[in-house]
Design a protein around this motif. Sequence first.
Motif, PDB file in Angstrom:
ATOM      1  N   VAL A  80       0.622  -1.442  -0.113  1.00  0.00           N
ATOM      2  CA  VAL A  80       0.259  -0.166   0.273  1.00  0.00           C
ATOM      3  C   VAL A  80       0.902   1.140   0.067  1.00  0.00           C
ATOM      4  N   LEU A  81       0.141   2.172  -0.934  1.00  0.00           N
ATOM      5  CA  LEU A  81       1.518   3.753  -1.068  1.00  0.00           C
ATOM      6  C   LEU A  81       0.301   4.790  -0.473  1.00  0.00           C
ATOM      7  N   LEU A 112      -2.195  -1.162  -3.591  1.00  0.00           N
ATOM      8  CA  LEU A 112      -3.607  -0.149  -3.076  1.00  0.00           C
ATOM      9  C   LEU A 112      -2.694   1.526  -3.728  1.00  0.00           C
ATOM     10  N   ILE A 113      -3.438   2.372  -4.211  1.00  0.00           N
ATOM     11  CA  ILE A 113      -2.965   3.318  -3.625  1.00  0.00           C
ATOM     12  C   ILE A 113      -4.001   4.154  -2.801  1.00  0.00           C
ATOM     13  N   LEU A 114      -3.595   4.612  -1.947  1.00  0.00           N
ATOM     14  CA  LEU A 114      -4.530   5.411  -1.391  1.00  0.00           C
ATOM     15  C   LEU A 114      -4.763   6.932  -1.533  1.00  0.00           C
ATOM     16  N   LEU A 115      -5.601   7.968  -2.386  1.00  0.00           N
ATOM     17  CA  LEU A 115      -4.735   9.466  -2.117  1.00  0.00           C
ATOM     18  C   LEU A 115      -6.215  10.109  -1.565  1.00  0.00           C
ATOM     19  N   ASN A 116      -5.942  11.450  -1.487  1.00  0.00           N
ATOM     20  CA  ASN A 116      -6.805  12.241  -0.344  1.00  0.00           C
ATOM     21  C   ASN A 116      -6.299  13.765  -1.294  1.00  0.00           C
ATOM     22  N   PRO A 117      -6.447  13.771  -2.857  1.00  0.00           N
ATOM     23  CA  PRO A 117      -5.285  15.369  -3.031  1.00  0.00           C
ATOM     24  C   PRO A 117      -5.991  16.151  -2.659  1.00  0.00           C
ATOM     25  N   PRO A 118      -4.641  17.267  -2.934  1.00  0.00           N
ATOM     26  CA  PRO A 118      -5.532  18.451  -1.961  1.00  0.00           C
ATOM     27  C   PRO A 118      -6.135  18.977  -3.288  1.00  0.00           C
ATOM     28  N   TYR A 119      -7.298  20.178  -2.784  1.00  0.00           N
ATOM     29  CA  TYR A 119      -8.081  20.489  -3.362  1.00  0.00           C
ATOM     30  C   TYR A 119      -7.333  21.985  -4.447  1.00  0.00           C
ATOM     31  N   ARG A 177       2.096   3.417 -11.031  1.00  0.00           N
ATOM     32  CA  ARG A 177       2.345   2.362 -10.419  1.00  0.00           C
ATOM     33  C   ARG A 177       2.017   1.051  -9.545  1.00  0.00           C
ATOM     34  N   LEU A 178       0.951   0.969  -9.754  1.00  0.00           N
ATOM     35  CA  LEU A 178       0.104   0.071  -9.583  1.00  0.00           C
ATOM     36  C   LEU A 178       0.047  -1.180 -10.236  1.00  0.00           C
ATOM     37  N   GLU A 179      -0.073  -2.311  -9.817  1.00  0.00           N
ATOM     38  CA  GLU A 179       0.068  -3.643 -10.339  1.00  0.00           C
ATOM     39  C   GLU A 179      -0.960  -3.963 -10.658  1.00  0.00           C
ATOM     40  N   MET A 180      -0.896  -4.755 -12.558  1.00  0.00           N
ATOM     41  CA  MET A 180      -2.629  -4.935 -12.904  1.00  0.00           C
ATOM     42  C   MET A 180      -2.877  -5.694 -11.548  1.00  0.00           C
ATOM     43  N   GLY A 181      -4.154  -5.318 -12.192  1.00  0.00           N
ATOM     44  CA  GLY A 181      -4.927  -5.487 -10.911  1.00  0.00           C
ATOM     45  C   GLY A 181      -5.271  -4.531  -9.942  1.00  0.00           C
ATOM     46  N   GLY A 182      -4.075  -3.980  -9.746  1.00  0.00           N
ATOM     47  CA  GLY A 182      -4.083  -2.466  -8.726  1.00  0.00           C
ATOM     48  C   GLY A 182      -5.090  -1.706  -8.283  1.00  0.00           C
ATOM     49  N   ARG A 183      -5.792  -0.951  -7.478  1.00  0.00           N
ATOM     50  CA  ARG A 183      -6.202  -0.490  -7.340  1.00  0.00           C
ATOM     51  C   ARG A 183      -5.994   0.844  -6.660  1.00  0.00           C
ATOM     52  N   LEU A 184      -6.875   2.103  -7.134  1.00  0.00           N
ATOM     53  CA  LEU A 184      -6.644   3.492  -6.565  1.00  0.00           C
ATOM     54  C   LEU A 184      -7.706   3.532  -6.501  1.00  0.00           C
ATOM     55  N   PHE A 185      -7.392   3.821  -4.766  1.00  0.00           N
ATOM     56  CA  PHE A 185      -8.729   4.548  -4.521  1.00  0.00           C
ATOM     57  C   PHE A 185      -8.345   6.356  -4.188  1.00  0.00           C
ATOM     58  N   LEU A 186      -8.872   7.019  -4.473  1.00  0.00           N
ATOM     59  CA  LEU A 186      -9.319   8.270  -4.298  1.00  0.00           C
ATOM     60  C   LEU A 186     -10.777   9.271  -3.501  1.00  0.00           C
ATOM     61  N   VAL A 187     -10.978  10.245  -2.704  1.00  0.00           N
ATOM     62  CA  VAL A 187     -11.327  10.493  -1.740  1.00  0.00           C
ATOM     63  C   VAL A 187     -11.889  12.142  -2.553  1.00  0.00           C
ATOM     64  N   ARG A 246      -6.436  -0.785 -12.503  1.00  0.00           N
ATOM     65  CA  ARG A 246      -5.426  -1.019 -13.310  1.00  0.00           C
ATOM     66  C   ARG A 246      -5.647  -2.177 -14.353  1.00  0.00           C
ATOM     67  N   ARG A 247      -6.532  -2.269 -14.863  1.00  0.00           N
ATOM     68  CA  ARG A 247      -6.280  -3.622 -16.024  1.00  0.00           C
ATOM     69  C   ARG A 247      -5.614  -3.279 -17.272  1.00  0.00           C
ATOM     70  N   SER A 248      -4.975  -2.056 -17.964  1.00  0.00           N
ATOM     71  CA  SER A 248      -4.011  -2.451 -18.793  1.00  0.00           C
ATOM     72  C   SER A 248      -2.808  -1.452 -18.894  1.00  0.00           C
TER      73      SER A 248
END
Length: 186
Positions: A45-46, A111-118, A135-145, A178-180
């Motif tokens: 996880v990042l 998995l990457i967790l991201l709460n970006p600056p507005y 930076r995600l593995e194939m099948g890896g997921r980004l969660f962003l809020v 990430r699927r491709s």
Amino acid sequence: MRLQVEFGGMTMHFQTAPGLFSPMHADRGTLAMLETAPLRPGLRVLDLGCGWGLAGVYAALVCGAENVVMTDVDPRAAEAARLNARLNGVDGVRVYTGDALDAVPDPAFDLILLNPPYQSDFSVAKKLILKSFNRLEMGGRLFLVVKRRDWYFNKLKSVFGGARVRLADGYFVFEAERRSRSYAQT
């Protein structure tokens, strides 16, 4: 400032400071993202833009400190994240200071967790989304809020090919997989 955060059946302790993001309390958006992210032992996880380390510390407690990386462009935030990792017994996490993923040597994450600056021009968010994809593995997921839906949905669709979105506590929590090997569109 000292904070105690009860989340996911755990009690965590944090030291924050004025000038850091949400220094007086756990950010509700970050907590909404953590409720959605399927953390489990062994996931790499990042916590991208970690601030004082709430998401990264929680991820380390669940996934194992050796599997978690935190990074922030602000040296004060990165130092607070290191301190908070120690306070919570997960000082094996790696914390880097630098712009986006430039300072992170790890090649890939589950998995990457991201709460970006507005920001009004979205340039920082765009860069973080593009670098996360790479930076995600194939099948890896980004969660962003975030608080705004449309721009983020369209950007995630153009990069990842789509995204799931959930409204939680007034925030939009996006999940993009990430699927491709290349962006869906540029």
